[in-house]
Each structure stands twice: as C-alpha cells, then as structure tokens.
Design a protein around this motif. Structure first.
Motif, PDB file in Angstrom:
ATOM      1  N   LEU B  82      72.936  24.852 -82.734  1.00  0.00           N
ATOM      2  CA  LEU B  82      73.443  23.908 -83.919  1.00  0.00           C
ATOM      3  C   LEU B  82      73.304  24.560 -85.110  1.00  0.00           C
ATOM      4  CD1 LEU B  82      71.477  20.792 -82.716  1.00  0.00           C
ATOM      5  CD2 LEU B  82      73.733  21.194 -82.014  1.00  0.00           C
ATOM      6  N   ASP B  83      74.460  24.147 -86.236  1.00  0.00           N
ATOM      7  CA  ASP B  83      74.659  24.629 -87.310  1.00  0.00           C
ATOM      8  C   ASP B  83      73.531  23.926 -88.363  1.00  0.00           C
ATOM      9  OD1 ASP B  83      75.319  22.085 -87.806  1.00  0.00           O
ATOM     10  OD2 ASP B  83      77.630  22.743 -87.831  1.00  0.00           O
ATOM     11  N   GLU B  84      73.305  24.595 -89.302  1.00  0.00           N
ATOM     12  CA  GLU B  84      72.283  23.966 -90.096  1.00  0.00           C
ATOM     13  C   GLU B  84      72.250  22.373 -90.773  1.00  0.00           C
ATOM     14  OE1 GLU B  84      69.353  24.834 -91.217  1.00  0.00           O
ATOM     15  OE2 GLU B  84      69.020  23.738 -92.834  1.00  0.00           O
ATOM     16  N   ARG B  85      73.534  21.881 -90.687  1.00  0.00           N
ATOM     17  CA  ARG B  85      73.809  20.517 -91.159  1.00  0.00           C
ATOM     18  C   ARG B  85      73.335  19.492 -90.061  1.00  0.00           C
ATOM     19  NH1 ARG B  85      78.890  17.863 -90.953  1.00  0.00           N
ATOM     20  NH2 ARG B  85      78.265  16.126 -91.571  1.00  0.00           N
ATOM     21  N   SER B  86      73.612  19.895 -88.622  1.00  0.00           N
ATOM     22  CA  SER B  86      73.124  19.217 -87.539  1.00  0.00           C
ATOM     23  C   SER B  86      71.713  19.218 -87.460  1.00  0.00           C
ATOM     24  CB  SER B  86      73.834  19.466 -86.191  1.00  0.00           C
ATOM     25  OG  SER B  86      75.195  20.092 -86.445  1.00  0.00           O
ATOM     26  N   LEU B  87      71.249  20.508 -87.584  1.00  0.00           N
ATOM     27  CA  LEU B  87      69.826  20.640 -87.518  1.00  0.00           C
ATOM     28  C   LEU B  87      69.030  19.420 -88.388  1.00  0.00           C
ATOM     29  CD1 LEU B  87      68.579  24.382 -87.248  1.00  0.00           C
ATOM     30  CD2 LEU B  87      68.183  22.466 -85.956  1.00  0.00           C
ATOM     31  N   ARG B  88      69.672  19.552 -89.703  1.00  0.00           N
ATOM     32  CA  ARG B  88      68.935  18.723 -90.740  1.00  0.00           C
ATOM     33  C   ARG B  88      68.949  17.195 -90.351  1.00  0.00           C
ATOM     34  NH1 ARG B  88      71.838  19.480 -95.777  1.00  0.00           N
ATOM     35  NH2 ARG B  88      72.200  21.413 -94.888  1.00  0.00           N
ATOM     36  N   GLU B  89      69.938  17.063 -89.732  1.00  0.00           N
ATOM     37  CA  GLU B  89      69.921  15.436 -89.198  1.00  0.00           C
ATOM     38  C   GLU B  89      68.749  15.283 -88.197  1.00  0.00           C
ATOM     39  OE1 GLU B  89      71.673  12.640 -89.793  1.00  0.00           O
ATOM     40  OE2 GLU B  89      72.045  13.940 -91.459  1.00  0.00           O
ATOM     41  N   ILE B  90      68.718  16.195 -87.435  1.00  0.00           N
ATOM     42  CA  ILE B  90      67.682  16.024 -86.193  1.00  0.00           C
ATOM     43  C   ILE B  90      66.242  16.158 -86.865  1.00  0.00           C
ATOM     44  CG2 ILE B  90      66.584  17.177 -84.324  1.00  0.00           C
ATOM     45  CD1 ILE B  90      69.311  17.715 -83.118  1.00  0.00           C
ATOM     46  N   ARG B  91      66.140  17.091 -87.631  1.00  0.00           N
ATOM     47  CA  ARG B  91      64.808  17.343 -88.533  1.00  0.00           C
ATOM     48  C   ARG B  91      64.589  15.998 -89.413  1.00  0.00           C
ATOM     49  NH1 ARG B  91      65.782  22.606 -90.462  1.00  0.00           N
ATOM     50  NH2 ARG B  91      66.312  21.741 -92.545  1.00  0.00           N
ATOM     51  N   GLY B  92      63.508  15.659 -89.340  1.00  0.00           N
ATOM     52  CA  GLY B  92      63.161  14.337 -90.301  1.00  0.00           C
ATOM     53  C   GLY B  92      63.518  13.009 -89.726  1.00  0.00           C
ATOM     54  N   ARG B  93      64.590  13.037 -88.681  1.00  0.00           N
ATOM     55  CA  ARG B  93      64.808  11.933 -87.994  1.00  0.00           C
ATOM     56  C   ARG B  93      64.294  11.800 -86.601  1.00  0.00           C
ATOM     57  NH1 ARG B  93      70.463   8.584 -87.709  1.00  0.00           N
ATOM     58  NH2 ARG B  93      69.676   7.159 -86.116  1.00  0.00           N
ATOM     59  N   ILE B 121      67.071   6.428 -96.568  1.00  0.00           N
ATOM     60  CA  ILE B 121      68.535   6.005 -97.498  1.00  0.00           C
ATOM     61  C   ILE B 121      69.344   7.332 -96.812  1.00  0.00           C
ATOM     62  CG2 ILE B 121      70.027   6.061 -99.420  1.00  0.00           C
ATOM     63  CD1 ILE B 121      67.555   4.882-100.702  1.00  0.00           C
ATOM     64  N   HIS B 122      68.872   8.213 -96.746  1.00  0.00           N
ATOM     65  CA  HIS B 122      69.657   9.663 -96.077  1.00  0.00           C
ATOM     66  C   HIS B 122      69.752   9.346 -94.552  1.00  0.00           C
ATOM     67  CE1 HIS B 122      70.982  13.579 -95.469  1.00  0.00           C
ATOM     68  NE2 HIS B 122      70.229  13.578 -94.424  1.00  0.00           N
ATOM     69  N   HIS B 123      68.977   9.183 -93.740  1.00  0.00           N
ATOM     70  CA  HIS B 123      69.104   9.186 -92.172  1.00  0.00           C
ATOM     71  C   HIS B 123      69.327   7.758 -91.793  1.00  0.00           C
ATOM     72  CE1 HIS B 123      67.667  13.081 -91.608  1.00  0.00           C
ATOM     73  NE2 HIS B 123      66.482  13.075 -92.359  1.00  0.00           N
ATOM     74  N   LEU B 124      68.888   6.711 -92.288  1.00  0.00           N
ATOM     75  CA  LEU B 124      69.249   5.442 -91.754  1.00  0.00           C
ATOM     76  C   LEU B 124      70.022   4.638 -92.501  1.00  0.00           C
ATOM     77  CD1 LEU B 124      65.660   4.411 -90.625  1.00  0.00           C
ATOM     78  CD2 LEU B 124      67.376   6.018 -89.364  1.00  0.00           C
ATOM     79  N   ARG B 125      70.734   5.384 -93.678  1.00  0.00           N
ATOM     80  CA  ARG B 125      71.767   4.375 -94.363  1.00  0.00           C
ATOM     81  C   ARG B 125      71.475   3.035 -94.722  1.00  0.00           C
ATOM     82  NH1 ARG B 125      73.152   8.720 -93.812  1.00  0.00           N
ATOM     83  NH2 ARG B 125      74.643   9.869 -92.506  1.00  0.00           N
ATOM     84  N   MET B 126      70.008   3.080 -95.299  1.00  0.00           N
ATOM     85  CA  MET B 126      69.458   1.833 -95.689  1.00  0.00           C
ATOM     86  C   MET B 126      69.856   1.515 -96.934  1.00  0.00           C
ATOM     87  SD  MET B 126      65.516   1.153 -94.641  1.00  0.00           S
ATOM     88  CE  MET B 126      65.146   0.981 -92.714  1.00  0.00           C
ATOM     89  N   SER B 127      69.541   0.314 -97.510  1.00  0.00           N
ATOM     90  CA  SER B 127      70.041   0.005 -99.024  1.00  0.00           C
ATOM     91  C   SER B 127      68.737   0.167 -99.841  1.00  0.00           C
ATOM     92  CB  SER B 127      70.320  -1.507 -99.111  1.00  0.00           C
ATOM     93  OG  SER B 127      69.523  -2.364 -99.267  1.00  0.00           O
ATOM     94  N   LYS B 128      68.791   0.491-101.233  1.00  0.00           N
ATOM     95  CA  LYS B 128      67.580   0.690-101.936  1.00  0.00           C
ATOM     96  C   LYS B 128      66.552  -0.299-101.675  1.00  0.00           C
ATOM     97  CE  LYS B 128      67.580   3.279-105.868  1.00  0.00           C
ATOM     98  NZ  LYS B 128      67.804   3.341-107.500  1.00  0.00           N
ATOM     99  N   ASN B 129      67.046  -1.590-101.668  1.00  0.00           N
ATOM    100  CA  ASN B 129      66.109  -2.743-101.703  1.00  0.00           C
ATOM    101  C   ASN B 129      65.533  -2.842 -99.943  1.00  0.00           C
ATOM    102  OD1 ASN B 129      66.063  -3.601-104.023  1.00  0.00           O
ATOM    103  ND2 ASN B 129      67.917  -5.117-103.513  1.00  0.00           N
ATOM    104  N   GLU B 130      66.225  -2.594 -98.949  1.00  0.00           N
ATOM    105  CA  GLU B 130      65.914  -2.430 -97.812  1.00  0.00           C
ATOM    106  C   GLU B 130      64.773  -1.275 -97.835  1.00  0.00           C
ATOM    107  OE1 GLU B 130      69.581  -3.641 -94.867  1.00  0.00           O
ATOM    108  OE2 GLU B 130      69.494  -1.763 -95.819  1.00  0.00           O
ATOM    109  N   ALA B 131      65.129  -0.064 -98.261  1.00  0.00           N
ATOM    110  CA  ALA B 131      64.317   1.036 -98.157  1.00  0.00           C
ATOM    111  C   ALA B 131      62.844   0.783 -98.780  1.00  0.00           C
ATOM    112  CB  ALA B 131      64.892   2.161 -98.777  1.00  0.00           C
ATOM    113  N   ARG B 132      63.015  -0.092 -99.987  1.00  0.00           N
ATOM    114  CA  ARG B 132      61.823  -0.238-100.751  1.00  0.00           C
ATOM    115  C   ARG B 132      60.818  -1.279 -99.741  1.00  0.00           C
ATOM    116  NH1 ARG B 132      59.266  -0.300-105.678  1.00  0.00           N
ATOM    117  NH2 ARG B 132      57.812  -1.814-105.942  1.00  0.00           N
ATOM    118  N   ASP B 133      61.365  -2.119 -99.246  1.00  0.00           N
ATOM    119  CA  ASP B 133      60.561  -3.153 -98.215  1.00  0.00           C
ATOM    120  C   ASP B 133      60.164  -2.612 -97.103  1.00  0.00           C
ATOM    121  OD1 ASP B 133      61.275  -5.337 -99.935  1.00  0.00           O
ATOM    122  OD2 ASP B 133      62.768  -5.861 -98.701  1.00  0.00           O
TER     123      ASP B 133
END
Ligand SMILES: Nc1ncnc2c1ncn2[C@@H]1O[C@H](COP(=O)(O)OP(=O)(O)O)[C@@H](O)[C@H]1O
Ligand SMILES: Nc1ncnc2c1ncn2[C@@H]1O[C@H](COP(=O)(O)OP(=O)(O)O)[C@@H](O)[C@H]1O
Ligand SMILES: [Mg+2]
Ligand SMILES: [Mg+2]
Lengths: 329, 337
Positions: B82-93, B121-133
């Motif tokens: 995998l390239d760095e970008r795809s790796l970053r997707e897996i890492r953390g998620r 927000i980055h991995h799950l595309r949540m909104s700011k409010n959702e992420a805070r809750d």
C-alpha cells in the motif's frame, strides 16, 4: 536446637528519624506538604522498606535523611549523632557513614569521568585515605560488586550497560565504608533479568559489609523479598509499619490492603484484581485531605476519618498502624 | 474452514543502518493473530517489541529498512503493497496504537475534545457537533468521570492515569479491529495499572477487537492475555496459549525470565535465580541460538546452529530451542540431526 538467649541490651538503632517534616514552598503562599511528621528507626543489619504510590514522599524522605536538603523540622539521629545539630564541616565528615544510590543508574554517574574517579570521588571529597589507599579501596569495591577492576577503571559510564552502571553506583556508595545504605528505587529502571542480579548483589553487600538499609520501591514483590520490615507511606505520612511477613499476610491499614490487592501475579490461574479502594489517584500534596489523608479513597472511611488525624499507634507487638478502624486479629 | 487470521506476518526483518553497523531490531519474525484474541508480547528491553509493532503500524523512522520479501497481511490487505495514503487510512481507523508515555500520541497544546474530534472527523466524516458528543461518550466509556468538563481540558491538566485513558479513548474512537498497546502501564503505579489493564480487557471483549499487549512484566500478561509470544534479540522464541506457556514452558529463556522475578510467596531474603550476562548486541548477534551464551542448557550445537520455531505437540505451542525444558536434553537435537 538451641534457644538464642535474649539480648540484655537491645542494640541501639543505627538510624532514628523522629517527626520529620519536609515542605516545599510553591508560588508565594502555597506549600507542598511532601513529608508531614514521619518517624521510623532502622536497627543494625536491618533492611527497612519504604513503599507507596509515586508522589507520596518516599524520595523526599530519603533525601531529608541524607540532609539533601535538611528537613524543616524533626530529628535524624545517625549512630547516636543528631545530624541537624552538626555544622557543615562535621556533617561532611559524618557522610561517610550514610550513602545513597538512585533509580537512574546512568544519569546518576558523571558521563565525563572514568570509573576510577567516580568511585573514588566520595573518598576524595571526604578526605579519606592516601591516594594509594583510595586506589586499593576502589579496586576492592569494584571487585565486590562483580566488575573487573582492570578492565573497568579507565572506562566511562556510557561504555557500560544499565545494570553495570548500577553496580558502579553501588561500588561508589560502598567506598567510604558506610553503615547505612539508602537505595531509592535501585532496580526500577532495570530489566527483570538484570533486576534479579542487582537485588542479589544488594543482599550480598549487606551481609558482607554489615550494612543497614533503607530500600525505597514501588514494587511490593521486591520489597517483600529484600526487607525485614516495611513502612507504607501515603501522602507524606506513614500509615502502617511492621515486619514484612505480617504486613503481607495481615495488613491492618486499608491502604496497605489496597496496595497488596493490586499486585499483578505471574500466574494465569489467579485472576487479576483491582486495587481495593475508590477510583481516582493520589490527592495533591498541596492541599492534603483533612483528618486521615487516605479517607477520600478509603472504602472503610466514616465521619471521624474526615476530621481526626489517626495517630500511628501500636496495634500489636512491633506492628503500628494509623487508622481509626485498623484491622487487628 | 476456519476464518482467516486478522493479521499474518511473514519473514519480517526491520533493520537500521547506523554508524556502528546494521542494527537487526526485528530479525525474521512470522506470526498470525486471530480475531478477538489478546496476544502478550514479552521480552527484555531492546529485544525489538516496539519496532516490531511500529513496523506493523507503518510508523518507522526513515532510517529503517524492511525486508523486501516481508509480508504483512491485515484483514485481507497486504500492507506492504500500500502507498502512504492508504496506509494512513488503515492506521488509526482499523489499527490503533497506544504508548507507554501517553504524551507520545497526545498533542500538548490541543484540548482533549479537539484531539478526539480530529480522528472522528477525519476517519468517520462526522460533523463537529457529532464528534463532540461522541467524544464525551468515549471519555465516559474509558472510565473518566465528568467527561463534559474533561473534554475541554488540556493534557497537562490531567494525571498520568487519566492521560492514558484519554489516549485509549482516541485509539478506540474509530472502532479499530486491532489495538496495539505498547507498555501502557509501565510508567503508572500498581493501583492505577490494574484499572487501565481492566479497561483494555473490557473494551477488547466488548468490541471483539484483537489486541497486542507489549510488556516486560510477565505478571501483567499472565492474567490478561489469551496467547503469549516471547521475543529475544529480534526473534520470537516461544509462542503459545498463556496457560500452556506458564504450565509447560519449553524455551529456557522463558523459564529463566519467570524464575528471575520475585514472587510474593517467597520468604524474605530468598536468593533470586538470575540469568547471567545481558542480552546480545543486535549489530553482531551470536551465531546459532541467540540465547545460547546465557543458557545453562546450551551445548555446542546450540552455539552453531540456529533453531527455528517448531512444535512437538502437534498443536499451537511453538518454541525455538534445541534443548527445550521438560524433556531429556538430547532428544530434540537428535530428532533433527
Ligand atoms: N523540589 C521540589 N519542589 C516542589 N515539590 C516537590 C519537590 N520534590 C518533591 N516535590 C513534591 O513532593 C511530593 C513527594 O515527592 P517525592 O518524594 O518525589 O515522592 P515519591 O518519591 O514517593 O514518588 C510530590 O508531591 C512532589 O511533587
Ligand atoms: N531509530 C533507531 N536507530 C537505530 N536503532 C534503533 C532505532 N530504534 C530502535 N533501535 C534499536 O532496535 C532495537 C529494538 O528496539 P525496541 O523495539 O525499541 O526494543 P523494545 O521495545 O523491545 O525495548 C534496540 O536495540 C534499539 O536500540
Ligand atoms: Mg521517588
Ligand atoms: Mg519498547
């Protein structure tokens, strides 16, 4: 089997600490109550363990005994001499009798100096012996701690492993022929296999040089193995003190019981347990809780505990605890 | 047919070119990890535990070289391809890691809430409010009281134990399939340690995650893992279920480690058994078995020939030793010659 005759005159303690208080001033008027009235004694040839969570005042106690710096109040009586009453010069001469080793073996040694100079340093500072006598003593203690003098004298600390550096600090501490060795977490920074070597070495040195020891550790298994008696410290005060066997078998103070309950055992058939006390961590030493300092985390606390400081009293022969509801059998 | 493993590592070598020579930090490691399993990775410091896991995470310094033939297959993806970008997707998620010092993964100048939100927000595309809750929920799940207040604090306002809980909350934010915990309680008091380990175990079960728990403390892994891998000088030297490892230790190194730790049932002033010497230098490791120079059972054969991981119970207990504990010393050597 012969019965040992009871000693008619019990030996005087080599170290007696009475009601020692250490405080650190903090931004103007607030104060860190690091050690708040601690008393204990160490008898000849005895090893006393000092245990408790980090921040409870173990290192501060050790340093105050060493007069680094001197405590705010209380007495430290070493071989019958009250250290607080000594002038600078007298204290410097007295230092040969009590030496200390620290947790981090590498940073406690001067990286620019050769082992020969590091180990001889206390002798030089205290003006002990001729250069020839000092050289001979350095060789002797290096040999005693398991290092080959010929190959190590001219090397510097970075050329040694962590375990070997701890051997060098032990050699340095032994050079002046102390009667008391204070060890502050001497094996905490070492790997298990090296830890076992150093624990054995400390016990050997104790026997060989008739040492009395104060051993500070947060590892209760190490303390159980090495110490004759143990003092448990909580937020600047001693809450329980007795011989190791009794302490581990029948702790009287709820804090001791909580500490013991959380020790992870290398045995998959015994399920791990949580510390038997309320969630949360050591309260701040700047505003220690009133009454019993442990009451905020204690499962046994009642109203009196929030108001009245429990004194450290005898609950059995040679067993003291500071708790309004100490467990006695 | 059984489910394929979550993680399969084959022939992994991670080396560092340094002025003093090539450091063989990870030197030929292969293993698999099943879904929902907690694996304890134990060994003395410097034996390669952290570098092994950082290799799996793709979190290595530039000077590190991974063997070209190595394969790291995670959940069906070959991570090496995998390239760095795809790796970053897996890492953390899908794979997350926590460290001995929680500040390694926390940003000192960012509020706790913002750090959790960033991941969500980055991995799950949540909104700011959702992420805070969701952040408040996560802090509560990791046992932090009054999470509504804590979420607006900075890491330096928290104690070591609470910081580690926050790091765990961030690691769990995206419901990873694998959590790697690198000495998560080594810097904490026993009283706090038990709580953190319980939390990890409880989260692992609830989420049916797999977990790699790295430690040098056999006491920590004994009651908290399903399986154990023992590492020595860049290699795995014994691998089995936790029960079998303690009940039927085969590798002399594992046995020596167990014997060198103080036990509460030993009387005061017992002499500990020790392992002589210290772990080898990874630039010039010994030929043959790397533990041989310190091993009381070793003979000439051990000094010359390198043992590979093998099993003699036809099951999952493997070890790399010519003269294993628990059987006449000559038999294993005779079998292979
Ligand atoms: N030089 C100092 N100035 C201010 N506070 C200190 C200093 N040294 C120690 N303390 C505080 O005193 C308390 C006891 O610390 P310490 O003796 O190091 O504990 P331990 O060795 O048991 O971990 C802690 O609250 C610590 O923050
Ligand atoms: N960036 C680096 N450059 C060179 N050597 C390294 C680097 N990082 C780690 N090492 C070496 O790799 C080996 C394994 O290290 P590590 O995985 O951190 O051990 P562990 O986690 O088991 O204590 C050690 O010998 C260490 O010195
Ligand atoms: Mg300390
Ligand atoms: Mg590591």
């Amino acid at each position: 089997m012969s019965v040992v005759a009871p000693e008619t005159t019990p030996k005087e303690p080599v170290l007696k600490v009475e009601d020692m208080v250490v405080e650190f001033p903090l931004d103007g008027k607030r104060v860190v109550h690091a050690v708040s009235g601690v008393s204990f004694e160490i008898r000849p040839g005895e090893t006393l363990g000092l245990v408790g969570e980090s921040g409870c005042g173990k290192s501060t106690t050790a340093r105050a005994v060493m007069q680094l710096p001197a405590p705010k109040s209380g007495k430290v009586i070493m071989n019958g001499v009250d250290l607080a009453a000594l002038g600078r010069e007298e204290l410097r001469r007295e230092r040969r009798h009590f030496q200390m080793i620290f947790q981090d073996p590498i940073s406690s040694l001067n990286p620019r100096r050769k082992v020969a100079d590091i180990v001889a340093m206390p002798l030089v500072i205290m003006g002990i012996g001729t250069p020839e006598e000092r050289d001979a003593r350095v060789r002797e203690v290096l040999q005693a701690v398991g290092l080959d003098p010929d190959s190590s004298l001219q090397r510097r600390p970075f050329q040694f492993s962590g375990g070997q550096c701890q051997r060098i600090s032990i050699a340095r501490a032994l050079a002046s022929e102390p009667s008391i060795l204070i060890c502050d977490e001497p094996v905490s920074a070492l790997d298990v296999s090296i830890q076992a070597q150093i624990i054995n070495l400390l016990q050997d040195m104790k026997d060989r040089y008739d040492l009395s020891m104060l051993l500070i550790s947060h590892d209760l298994s190490v303390v159980k193995l090495v110490c004759d008696r143990v003092a448990v410290m909580y937020l600047g005060r001693i809450c329980e003190m007795t011989d190791s066997e009794t302490l581990y078998r029948a702790p009287a103070h709820p804090y001791t019981a909580a500490l013991l309950s959380a020790i992870p055992e290398a045995d998959p058939t015994r399920p791990p347990k949580l510390a038997a006390m309320k969630e949360g961590e050591l309260p701040s030493a700047t505003e220690p809780p009133p009454g019993c300092r442990f009451h905020t985390r204690c499962l046994r606390a009642e109203a009196i505990c929030t108001e009245v400081v429990p004194p450290l009293v005898d609950i059995a022969e040679g067993h003291q605890a500071a708790c309004h509801f100490a467990v006695t059998d | 047919m059984s489910e394929p493993p979550l993680l399969q590592v084959d022939n992994l070598y991670t080396h560092f070119q340094t002025e003093r020579g090539l450091v063989r930090a990870v030197d030929g490691v292969s293993f698999t990890l099943d879904h929902g399993v907690t694996l304890g990775l134990v060994g003395e410091s410097g034996c390669g535990k952290t570098i092994l896991c950082r290799t799996l995470m793709g979190l290595l310094p530039k000077s590190a070289k991974i063997s070209p033939e190595a394969r790291v297959v995670f959940n069906g993806h070959d991570l090496r391809g995998l390239d760095e970008r795809s790796l970053r997707e897996i890492r953390g998620r899908e794979v997350a890691m926590i460290f001995q010092d929680p500040m390694t993964s926390l940003n000192p100048v960012m509020k706790v809430g913002a750090q959790i939100a960033e991941t969500l927000i980055h991995h799950l595309r949540m909104s700011k409010n959702e992420a805070r809750d969701r952040g408040i929920e996560l802090l509560r799940a990791v046992g932090i009281s009054s999470p509504e207040r804590r979420i607006d604090e900075f890491p330096h306002q928290l104690s070591g134990g609470i910081r580690q809980r926050v790091a765990i909350a961030i690691a769990l934010a995206c419901e990873p399939k694998l959590l790697i915990a690198d000495e998560p309680t080594t810097a904490l008091d026993v009283t706090v340690q038990a709580g953190i380990l319980d939390l990890l175990q409880q989260q692992q079960r609830e989420r049916h995650m797999s977990m790699i728990l790295i430690t040098h403390d056999l006491g920590v892994v004994a009651g908290r893992t399903d399986e154990i891998a023992v590492m020595y000088a860049g290699k795995l030297v014994e691998r089995s279920s936790t029960k079998a490892l303690f009940a039927n230790t085969r590798m002399p190194y594992t046995q020596a480690l167990m014997e060198s730790i103080p036990h509460l049932d030993q009387p005061t002033h017992t002499r500990l058994k020790t392992i002589s010497g210290h772990p080898p230098n990874l630039i010039n490791p010994p030929l043959g078995c790397r533990f041989a120079p310190r091993c009381s059972r070793a003979d000439e054969h051990c000094q010359e020939a390198e043992p590979s991981l093998r099993s003699d119970d036809g099951a999952d207990h493997t070890y790399a030793c010519w003269r294993p504990v628990g059987q006449p010393p000559t038999r294993a050597a005779a079998e292979v010659s």
